[in-house]
Write a protein that holds these residues in place. Structure first.
Motif, PDB file in Angstrom:
ATOM      1  N   VAL A  63      15.853  14.829 -29.526  1.00 26.99           N
ATOM      2  CA  VAL A  63      16.993  14.096 -28.980  1.00 26.99           C
ATOM      3  C   VAL A  63      17.617  13.368 -30.163  1.00 26.99           C
ATOM      4  CG1 VAL A  63      17.777  12.315 -27.370  1.00 26.99           C
ATOM      5  CG2 VAL A  63      15.842  13.786 -26.760  1.00 26.99           C
ATOM      6  N   TYR A  64      18.912  13.604 -30.371  1.00 25.87           N
ATOM      7  CA  TYR A  64      19.569  12.968 -31.507  1.00 25.87           C
ATOM      8  C   TYR A  64      21.017  12.644 -31.174  1.00 25.87           C
ATOM      9  CZ  TYR A  64      21.309  17.728 -32.404  1.00 25.87           C
ATOM     10  OH  TYR A  64      21.893  18.963 -32.290  1.00 25.87           O
ATOM     11  N   GLY A  65      21.578  11.721 -31.932  1.00 26.41           N
ATOM     12  CA  GLY A  65      22.950  11.288 -31.729  1.00 26.41           C
ATOM     13  C   GLY A  65      22.999   9.773 -31.650  1.00 26.41           C
ATOM     14  N   ASP A  66      24.167   9.268 -31.252  1.00 29.61           N
ATOM     15  CA  ASP A  66      24.319   7.833 -31.084  1.00 29.61           C
ATOM     16  C   ASP A  66      25.390   7.566 -30.039  1.00 29.61           C
ATOM     17  OD1 ASP A  66      26.534   8.591 -32.518  1.00 29.61           O
ATOM     18  OD2 ASP A  66      26.253   7.178 -34.143  1.00 29.61           O
ATOM     19  N   GLY A  67      25.360   6.372 -29.480  1.00 30.54           N
ATOM     20  CA  GLY A  67      26.344   6.011 -28.457  1.00 30.54           C
ATOM     21  C   GLY A  67      26.303   6.969 -27.287  1.00 30.54           C
ATOM     22  N   GLU A  68      27.467   7.476 -26.921  1.00 31.24           N
ATOM     23  CA  GLU A  68      27.571   8.391 -25.781  1.00 31.24           C
ATOM     24  C   GLU A  68      27.372   9.846 -26.175  1.00 31.24           C
ATOM     25  OE1 GLU A  68      31.068   7.716 -23.477  1.00 31.24           O
ATOM     26  OE2 GLU A  68      30.761   5.558 -23.436  1.00 31.24           O
ATOM     27  N   GLN A  69      27.304  10.139 -27.465  1.00 37.19           N
ATOM     28  CA  GLN A  69      27.121  11.515 -27.920  1.00 37.19           C
ATOM     29  C   GLN A  69      25.662  11.749 -28.285  1.00 37.19           C
ATOM     30  OE1 GLN A  69      29.946  12.119 -31.064  1.00 37.19           O
ATOM     31  NE2 GLN A  69      31.554  12.651 -29.608  1.00 37.19           N
ATOM     32  N   VAL A  70      24.889  12.101 -27.281  1.00 30.31           N
ATOM     33  CA  VAL A  70      23.469  12.361 -27.460  1.00 30.31           C
ATOM     34  C   VAL A  70      23.206  13.815 -27.108  1.00 30.31           C
ATOM     35  CG1 VAL A  70      21.140  11.769 -26.683  1.00 30.31           C
ATOM     36  CG2 VAL A  70      22.843   9.977 -26.984  1.00 30.31           C
ATOM     37  N   VAL A  71      22.450  14.482 -27.961  1.00 33.44           N
ATOM     38  CA  VAL A  71      22.139  15.897 -27.772  1.00 33.44           C
ATOM     39  C   VAL A  71      20.642  16.034 -27.561  1.00 33.44           C
ATOM     40  CG1 VAL A  71      22.223  18.190 -28.826  1.00 33.44           C
ATOM     41  CG2 VAL A  71      24.060  16.550 -29.264  1.00 33.44           C
ATOM     42  N   ARG A  72      20.265  16.845 -26.570  1.00 31.98           N
ATOM     43  CA  ARG A  72      18.865  17.174 -26.318  1.00 31.98           C
ATOM     44  C   ARG A  72      18.724  18.676 -26.501  1.00 31.98           C
ATOM     45  NH1 ARG A  72      20.375  13.131 -23.106  1.00 31.98           N
ATOM     46  NH2 ARG A  72      18.934  11.415 -22.720  1.00 31.98           N
ATOM     47  N   GLU A  73      17.873  19.075 -27.434  1.00 32.80           N
ATOM     48  CA  GLU A  73      17.709  20.500 -27.706  1.00 32.80           C
ATOM     49  C   GLU A  73      16.247  20.833 -27.913  1.00 32.80           C
ATOM     50  OE1 GLU A  73      20.740  22.769 -30.072  1.00 32.80           O
ATOM     51  OE2 GLU A  73      21.086  20.767 -30.887  1.00 32.80           O
ATOM     52  N   THR A  74      15.904  22.087 -27.619  1.00 32.23           N
ATOM     53  CA  THR A  74      14.582  22.628 -27.901  1.00 32.23           C
ATOM     54  C   THR A  74      14.757  23.723 -28.933  1.00 32.23           C
ATOM     55  OG1 THR A  74      13.838  22.116 -25.663  1.00 32.23           O
ATOM     56  CG2 THR A  74      12.554  23.740 -26.893  1.00 32.23           C
ATOM     57  N   PHE A  75      13.948  23.664 -29.976  1.00 32.80           N
ATOM     58  CA  PHE A  75      14.030  24.618 -31.077  1.00 32.80           C
ATOM     59  C   PHE A  75      12.725  25.391 -31.169  1.00 32.80           C
ATOM     60  CE2 PHE A  75      16.825  21.095 -32.118  1.00 32.80           C
ATOM     61  CZ  PHE A  75      17.995  21.740 -32.485  1.00 32.80           C
ATOM     62  N   ASP A  76      12.803  26.706 -31.031  1.00 36.65           N
ATOM     63  CA  ASP A  76      11.633  27.570 -31.129  1.00 36.65           C
ATOM     64  C   ASP A  76      11.472  28.080 -32.552  1.00 36.65           C
ATOM     65  OD1 ASP A  76      11.024  27.517 -28.331  1.00 36.65           O
ATOM     66  OD2 ASP A  76      12.687  28.898 -27.995  1.00 36.65           O
ATOM     67  N   ASP A  77      10.236  28.255 -32.954  1.00 33.90           N
ATOM     68  CA  ASP A  77       9.911  28.880 -34.239  1.00 33.90           C
ATOM     69  C   ASP A  77      10.572  28.186 -35.421  1.00 33.90           C
ATOM     70  OD1 ASP A  77       8.419  30.821 -32.851  1.00 33.90           O
ATOM     71  OD2 ASP A  77      10.219  32.013 -32.516  1.00 33.90           O
ATOM     72  N   VAL A  78      10.370  26.867 -35.528  1.00 41.34           N
ATOM     73  CA  VAL A  78      10.958  26.108 -36.630  1.00 41.34           C
ATOM     74  C   VAL A  78       9.879  25.327 -37.379  1.00 41.34           C
ATOM     75  CG1 VAL A  78      13.228  25.872 -35.555  1.00 41.34           C
ATOM     76  CG2 VAL A  78      11.497  24.111 -35.170  1.00 41.34           C
ATOM     77  N   VAL A  79      10.231  24.940 -38.590  1.00 43.86           N
ATOM     78  CA  VAL A  79       9.415  24.046 -39.406  1.00 43.86           C
ATOM     79  C   VAL A  79      10.248  22.797 -39.639  1.00 43.86           C
ATOM     80  CG1 VAL A  79       8.339  23.731 -41.660  1.00 43.86           C
ATOM     81  CG2 VAL A  79       8.196  25.942 -40.513  1.00 43.86           C
ATOM     82  N   VAL A  80       9.643  21.626 -39.456  1.00 44.29           N
ATOM     83  CA  VAL A  80      10.347  20.356 -39.634  1.00 44.29           C
ATOM     84  C   VAL A  80       9.934  19.738 -40.963  1.00 44.29           C
ATOM     85  CG1 VAL A  80      10.653  18.022 -38.734  1.00 44.29           C
ATOM     86  CG2 VAL A  80      10.490  19.955 -37.156  1.00 44.29           C
ATOM     87  N   GLU A  81      10.936  19.328 -41.725  1.00 43.59           N
ATOM     88  CA  GLU A  81      10.687  18.601 -42.966  1.00 43.59           C
ATOM     89  C   GLU A  81      11.510  17.328 -42.943  1.00 43.59           C
ATOM     90  OE1 GLU A  81      11.160  20.788 -46.572  1.00 43.59           O
ATOM     91  OE2 GLU A  81      10.067  22.525 -45.811  1.00 43.59           O
ATOM     92  N   ARG A  82      10.914  16.250 -43.410  1.00 35.46           N
ATOM     93  CA  ARG A  82      11.619  14.971 -43.525  1.00 35.46           C
ATOM     94  C   ARG A  82      11.713  14.618 -44.987  1.00 35.46           C
ATOM     95  NH1 ARG A  82       9.676  11.742 -38.151  1.00 35.46           N
ATOM     96  NH2 ARG A  82      11.307  12.653 -36.883  1.00 35.46           N
ATOM     97  N   GLU A  83      12.952  14.357 -45.432  1.00 34.17           N
ATOM     98  CA  GLU A  83      13.147  14.066 -46.844  1.00 34.17           C
ATOM     99  C   GLU A  83      14.369  13.186 -47.042  1.00 34.17           C
ATOM    100  OE1 GLU A  83      15.561  18.108 -48.008  1.00 34.17           O
ATOM    101  OE2 GLU A  83      13.385  18.195 -48.035  1.00 34.17           O
ATOM    102  N   ASP A  84      14.222  12.141 -47.835  1.00 35.07           N
ATOM    103  CA  ASP A  84      15.332  11.275 -48.235  1.00 35.07           C
ATOM    104  C   ASP A  84      16.177  10.777 -47.065  1.00 35.07           C
ATOM    105  OD1 ASP A  84      14.619  11.620 -50.925  1.00 35.07           O
ATOM    106  OD2 ASP A  84      15.823  13.440 -51.070  1.00 35.07           O
ATOM    107  N   GLY A  85      15.517  10.413 -45.952  1.00 29.65           N
ATOM    108  CA  GLY A  85      16.249   9.865 -44.813  1.00 29.65           C
ATOM    109  C   GLY A  85      16.859  10.910 -43.901  1.00 29.65           C
TER     110      GLY A  85
END
Length: 59
Positions: A7-29
């Motif tokens: 779930v991502y976004g801000d205010g009234e623009q919020v998106v809920r998505e499901t992602f199959d077969d992905v790798v998540v990386e967090r870097e530099d914010g």
């Protein structure tokens, strides 16, 4: 590969998505989702409201 629900976004623009077969990386914010060698989504961490790994359902 794992599945993630995000779930991502801000205010009234919020998106809920499901992602199959992905790798998540967090870097530099940033949270970046990759499928293979391609980045399919890049979101600033401050806009990520939730990110959870979804376990496969039995059966």
């Amino acid at each position: 590969m794992p599945t993630y629900r995000m779930v991502y976004g801000d205010g009234e623009q919020v998106v809920r998505e499901t992602f199959d077969d992905v790798v998540v990386e967090r870097e530099d914010g940033w949270t970046v989702l990759f499928r293979g060698n391609s980045a399919i989504l890049r979101v600033q961490d401050e806009h990520v409201q939730s990110l959870e790994r979804v376990e496969p359902q039995p059966g």
